[in-house]
Design an enzyme around this catalytic site. Structure first.
Site, mmCIF file in Angstrom:
data_model
loop_
_atom_site.group_PDB
_atom_site.id
_atom_site.type_symbol
_atom_site.label_atom_id
_atom_site.label_comp_id
_atom_site.label_asym_id
_atom_site.label_seq_id
_atom_site.Cartn_x
_atom_site.Cartn_y
_atom_site.Cartn_z
ATOM 1 N N ASN A 45 -10.012 5.061 15.098
ATOM 2 C CA ASN A 45 -8.853 5.368 15.943
ATOM 3 C C ASN A 45 -9.309 6.142 17.174
ATOM 4 O OD1 ASN A 45 -9.318 7.375 13.897
ATOM 5 N ND2 ASN A 45 -7.358 8.329 14.332
ATOM 6 N N GLU A 47 -7.565 8.243 20.122
ATOM 7 C CA GLU A 47 -6.299 8.834 20.578
ATOM 8 C C GLU A 47 -6.326 9.097 22.082
ATOM 9 O OE1 GLU A 47 -5.608 12.183 17.970
ATOM 10 O OE2 GLU A 47 -5.100 10.825 16.322
ATOM 11 N N CYS A 56 -5.212 2.434 16.906
ATOM 12 C CA CYS A 56 -5.619 2.642 15.519
ATOM 13 C C CYS A 56 -6.965 1.960 15.234
ATOM 14 C CB CYS A 56 -4.581 2.067 14.570
ATOM 15 S SG CYS A 56 -3.011 2.938 14.579
ATOM 16 N N GLU A 58 -7.866 -0.101 12.895
ATOM 17 C CA GLU A 58 -7.780 -1.527 12.579
ATOM 18 C C GLU A 58 -7.764 -2.365 13.853
ATOM 19 O OE1 GLU A 58 -5.974 1.002 11.558
ATOM 20 O OE2 GLU A 58 -4.750 0.503 9.820
ATOM 21 N N CYS A 90 -0.255 1.114 9.875
ATOM 22 C CA CYS A 90 1.060 1.295 10.513
ATOM 23 C C CYS A 90 1.676 -0.065 10.822
ATOM 24 C CB CYS A 90 0.922 2.134 11.784
ATOM 25 S SG CYS A 90 0.252 1.238 13.200
ATOM 26 N N CYS A 93 -0.130 -2.174 13.468
ATOM 27 C CA CYS A 93 -1.372 -2.782 12.979
ATOM 28 C C CYS A 93 -1.090 -3.949 12.044
ATOM 29 C CB CYS A 93 -2.245 -1.741 12.292
ATOM 30 S SG CYS A 93 -3.039 -0.655 13.497
HETATM 31 N N1 THU Z 1 -4.171 5.639 12.238
HETATM 32 C C1 THU Z 1 -5.062 4.610 12.170
HETATM 33 O O1 THU Z 1 -6.012 4.533 12.960
HETATM 34 N N2 THU Z 1 -4.859 3.653 11.221
HETATM 35 C C2 THU Z 1 -3.939 3.734 10.231
HETATM 36 O O2 THU Z 1 -3.864 2.834 9.393
HETATM 37 C C3 THU Z 1 -3.039 4.887 10.160
HETATM 38 C C4 THU Z 1 -3.008 5.749 11.387
HETATM 39 C C5 THU Z 1 -4.415 6.719 13.232
HETATM 40 C C6 THU Z 1 -3.485 6.776 14.408
HETATM 41 C C7 THU Z 1 -3.602 8.233 14.814
HETATM 42 O O3 THU Z 1 -4.729 8.403 15.645
HETATM 43 C C8 THU Z 1 -3.860 8.963 13.513
HETATM 44 O O4 THU Z 1 -4.317 7.979 12.597
HETATM 45 C C9 THU Z 1 -2.636 9.674 12.941
HETATM 46 O O5 THU Z 1 -1.571 8.814 12.807
#
Ligand code: THU
Length: 136
Positions: A45, A47, A56, A58, A90, A93
């Protein structure tokens, strides 16, 4: 053909998770995508201080895969080592996974080997009506 197991794939997702750029949530996620040709592509991920631009793990893996010319995938693993329960992908994704992975493709996610859940694209994203409209 490939001998990579879901265990191997999950181990790679776990290994890459610390590379996440997650200064706002402090929640590190790793993904490992197995291509049909045996290549494994990882993602984390990433941000952003605008929050809405966060990508994310994925999606990072899938977009990298497409960039590398990969079009067929056999499995995806997602590791969320900062949680004490398995965090599922999420909604955004799930939509993107369903764009590129066939409904029966295995998906495994968890925060560790003990709480890992094995599921499939169609279980995570049921009633995928738009999939019917997709042209090859
Ligand atoms: N996140 C992911 O990268 N994948 C997931 O399956 C769940 C959430 C990340 C997004 C954000 O940077 C952090 O986790 C908190 O939600």
């Amino acid at each position: 053909m490939t001998n990579t197991t879901l265990d191997d794939l999950f181990a790679m997702a776990k290994e890459v998770a610390p590379k996440a750029y997650a200064p706002y949530s402090n929640f590190h996620v790793g993904a490992a995508l197995l291509c049909e040709d045996g290549t494994i592509i990882t993602g984390v991920n990433v941000e952003n201080r605008s929050f809405g631009l966060t990508n994310c793990a994925e999606r990072t893996a899938l977009y990298t895969a497409r960039t590398m010319g990969k079009t067929s995938f056999s499995a995806i693993a997602i590791a969320t080592p900062d949680a004490d329960y398995p965090v599922s992908p999420c909604g955004a994704c799930r939509q993107v996974i369903s764009e590129f992975l066939k409904p029966d493709t295995p998906v495994t996610f968890g925060s560790n080997d003990e709480n890992r859940i094995n599921t499939s694209v169609k279980e995570l994203f049921p009633f995928d009506a738009l999939h019917e409209l997709k042209k090859n």
